[in-house]
Design a protein around this motif. Structure first.
Motif, PDB file in Angstrom:
ATOM      1  N   THR A  24      16.130  23.396  13.704  1.00 20.91           N
ATOM      2  CA  THR A  24      17.421  23.158  13.364  1.00 20.91           C
ATOM      3  C   THR A  24      18.435  23.286  14.476  1.00 20.91           C
ATOM      4  O   THR A  24      19.257  22.298  14.704  1.00 20.91           O
ATOM      5  CB  THR A  24      17.551  23.998  12.160  1.00 20.91           C
ATOM      6  N   LEU A  25      18.149  24.235  15.056  1.00 23.63           N
ATOM      7  CA  LEU A  25      18.915  24.556  16.220  1.00 23.63           C
ATOM      8  C   LEU A  25      18.873  23.462  17.474  1.00 23.63           C
ATOM      9  O   LEU A  25      20.100  23.046  17.822  1.00 23.63           O
ATOM     10  CB  LEU A  25      19.051  25.828  16.785  1.00 23.63           C
ATOM     11  N   THR A  26      17.960  22.790  17.470  1.00 25.88           N
ATOM     12  CA  THR A  26      17.718  21.661  18.622  1.00 25.88           C
ATOM     13  C   THR A  26      18.475  20.595  18.136  1.00 25.88           C
ATOM     14  O   THR A  26      19.017  19.730  18.656  1.00 25.88           O
ATOM     15  CB  THR A  26      16.367  21.538  18.889  1.00 25.88           C
ATOM     16  N   ASP A  27      18.256  20.318  16.702  1.00 19.19           N
ATOM     17  CA  ASP A  27      18.898  19.103  16.118  1.00 19.19           C
ATOM     18  C   ASP A  27      20.290  19.158  16.226  1.00 19.19           C
ATOM     19  O   ASP A  27      21.120  18.326  16.530  1.00 19.19           O
ATOM     20  CB  ASP A  27      18.397  19.221  14.680  1.00 19.19           C
ATOM     21  N   LEU A  28      20.943  20.382  15.894  1.00 17.94           N
ATOM     22  CA  LEU A  28      22.226  20.633  15.865  1.00 17.94           C
ATOM     23  C   LEU A  28      23.146  20.754  17.440  1.00 17.94           C
ATOM     24  O   LEU A  28      24.209  20.364  17.439  1.00 17.94           O
ATOM     25  CB  LEU A  28      22.698  21.753  14.892  1.00 17.94           C
ATOM     26  N   LEU A  29      22.358  21.405  18.142  1.00 17.60           N
ATOM     27  CA  LEU A  29      23.202  21.723  19.463  1.00 17.60           C
ATOM     28  C   LEU A  29      22.446  20.922  20.632  1.00 17.60           C
ATOM     29  O   LEU A  29      23.065  21.195  21.747  1.00 17.60           O
ATOM     30  CB  LEU A  29      22.777  23.249  19.660  1.00 17.60           C
ATOM     31  N   GLY A  30      21.288  20.279  20.351  1.00 14.59           N
ATOM     32  CA  GLY A  30      20.723  19.472  21.407  1.00 14.59           C
ATOM     33  C   GLY A  30      21.367  18.482  21.985  1.00 14.59           C
ATOM     34  O   GLY A  30      22.166  17.721  21.470  1.00 14.59           O
ATOM     35  N   GLU A  31      21.144  17.981  23.476  1.00 17.93           N
ATOM     36  CA  GLU A  31      21.885  17.087  24.134  1.00 17.93           C
ATOM     37  C   GLU A  31      20.992  15.806  23.662  1.00 17.93           C
ATOM     38  O   GLU A  31      19.866  15.874  23.766  1.00 17.93           O
ATOM     39  CB  GLU A  31      21.844  17.387  25.235  1.00 17.93           C
ATOM     40  N   GLU A  32      21.756  14.740  23.320  1.00 21.80           N
ATOM     41  CA  GLU A  32      21.093  13.559  23.143  1.00 21.80           C
ATOM     42  C   GLU A  32      20.736  12.690  24.354  1.00 21.80           C
ATOM     43  O   GLU A  32      21.660  12.521  25.122  1.00 21.80           O
ATOM     44  CB  GLU A  32      21.779  12.698  22.110  1.00 21.80           C
ATOM     45  N   LEU A  33      19.361  12.567  24.321  1.00 23.33           N
ATOM     46  CA  LEU A  33      19.051  11.636  25.646  1.00 23.33           C
ATOM     47  C   LEU A  33      18.166  10.517  25.105  1.00 23.33           C
ATOM     48  O   LEU A  33      17.609  10.352  23.943  1.00 23.33           O
ATOM     49  CB  LEU A  33      17.864  12.356  26.202  1.00 23.33           C
ATOM     50  N   VAL A  34      17.964   9.375  26.047  1.00 22.15           N
ATOM     51  CA  VAL A  34      17.016   8.325  25.710  1.00 22.15           C
ATOM     52  C   VAL A  34      15.810   8.490  26.727  1.00 22.15           C
ATOM     53  O   VAL A  34      16.021   8.546  27.702  1.00 22.15           O
ATOM     54  CB  VAL A  34      17.841   6.987  25.679  1.00 22.15           C
ATOM     55  N   LEU A  35      14.568   8.362  26.058  1.00 22.46           N
ATOM     56  CA  LEU A  35      13.297   8.426  27.161  1.00 22.46           C
ATOM     57  C   LEU A  35      12.669   7.108  26.709  1.00 22.46           C
ATOM     58  O   LEU A  35      12.559   6.542  25.669  1.00 22.46           O
ATOM     59  CB  LEU A  35      12.560   9.560  26.793  1.00 22.46           C
ATOM     60  N   LYS A  36      11.744   6.692  27.849  1.00 15.53           N
ATOM     61  CA  LYS A  36      11.124   5.622  27.651  1.00 15.53           C
ATOM     62  C   LYS A  36       9.869   5.976  27.158  1.00 15.53           C
ATOM     63  O   LYS A  36       9.176   7.072  27.299  1.00 15.53           O
ATOM     64  CB  LYS A  36      10.512   4.734  29.141  1.00 15.53           C
ATOM     65  N   VAL A  37       9.277   5.147  26.273  1.00 18.17           N
ATOM     66  CA  VAL A  37       7.955   5.547  25.545  1.00 18.17           C
ATOM     67  C   VAL A  37       6.889   4.366  25.541  1.00 18.17           C
ATOM     68  O   VAL A  37       7.203   3.162  26.016  1.00 18.17           O
ATOM     69  CB  VAL A  37       8.119   5.789  23.934  1.00 18.17           C
ATOM     70  N   GLU A  38       5.409   4.790  25.258  1.00 20.53           N
ATOM     71  CA  GLU A  38       4.638   4.019  25.409  1.00 20.53           C
ATOM     72  C   GLU A  38       3.799   4.091  24.091  1.00 20.53           C
ATOM     73  O   GLU A  38       3.895   5.377  23.538  1.00 20.53           O
ATOM     74  CB  GLU A  38       3.687   4.044  26.372  1.00 20.53           C
TER      75      GLU A  38
END
Length: 171
Positions: A24-38
């Motif tokens: 929950t803390l990660t969801d609320l306080l986390g910085e939003e990033l975009v990563l490449k996926v396979e």
């Protein structure tokens, strides 16, 4: 004796909520990033529809690891490593800038472990701890196909080294 039996239920409920706090803390306080996926081959009948993914950033050059050259890399297997991330200027995805054995004091980083070291290509195979994303029923195969074509990114949130997948972006 009866009073102690009644204490068990609240304690179990409290333990359940304590397990949810880091997410929950990660969801609320986390910085939003975009990563490449396979994609890699996911099949699990009992867990519902999901897409098994591997982040492109989980394969990192050994040169990104800030350590003594004489250190035996195999001693780092299953040890905590911190991947410092920076936004790539060429596209919207983030990339690993450095790998350290000490927790960074600032910036965006993911806590991960070393799974394997490819001695020939000098590549570290890392594990970010997140490898599946649950999707709506009967949409997994379509998303998996987009992942195989390289037409997908993962929107993640990172807070104090912990990462969660927020969404998959299909181009």
């Amino acid at each position: 004796m009866n009073k102690s039996k009644w204490l068990v239920v609240p304690i179990l409920i409290l333990l359940l909520f304590v397990q949810l706090i880091p997410y929950t803390l990660t969801d609320l306080l986390g910085e939003e990033l975009v990563l490449k996926v396979e994609a890699y081959d996911p099949r699990d009948v009992f867990r519902g529809d999901y897409v098994a993914i591997q982040f492109t950033q989980e394969r990192a050059a050994k040169s990104l690891l800030n350590n003594d050259e004489s250190m035996d890399i195999s001693r780092l297997y299953d040890k905590k490593i911190y991947a410092h991330l920076v936004k790539d200027n060429q596209d919207e995805a983030w990339r690993i800038d450095a790998l350290t054995l000490e927790k960074p004091n600032s910036g965006v980083y993911i806590s991960c472990t070393l799974q394997y070291f490819d001695k020939y290509d000098l590549v570290l195979n890392l594990d970010f701890g997140v490898d599946r994303f649950y999707v709506e029923q009967n949409t997994g195969s379509e998303i998996e196909e987009a992942l195989r074509r390289g037409e997908a990114l993962a929107k993640v949130k990172v807070w104090r080294g912990r990462m969660i997948i927020d969404d998959l972006i299909i181009h």
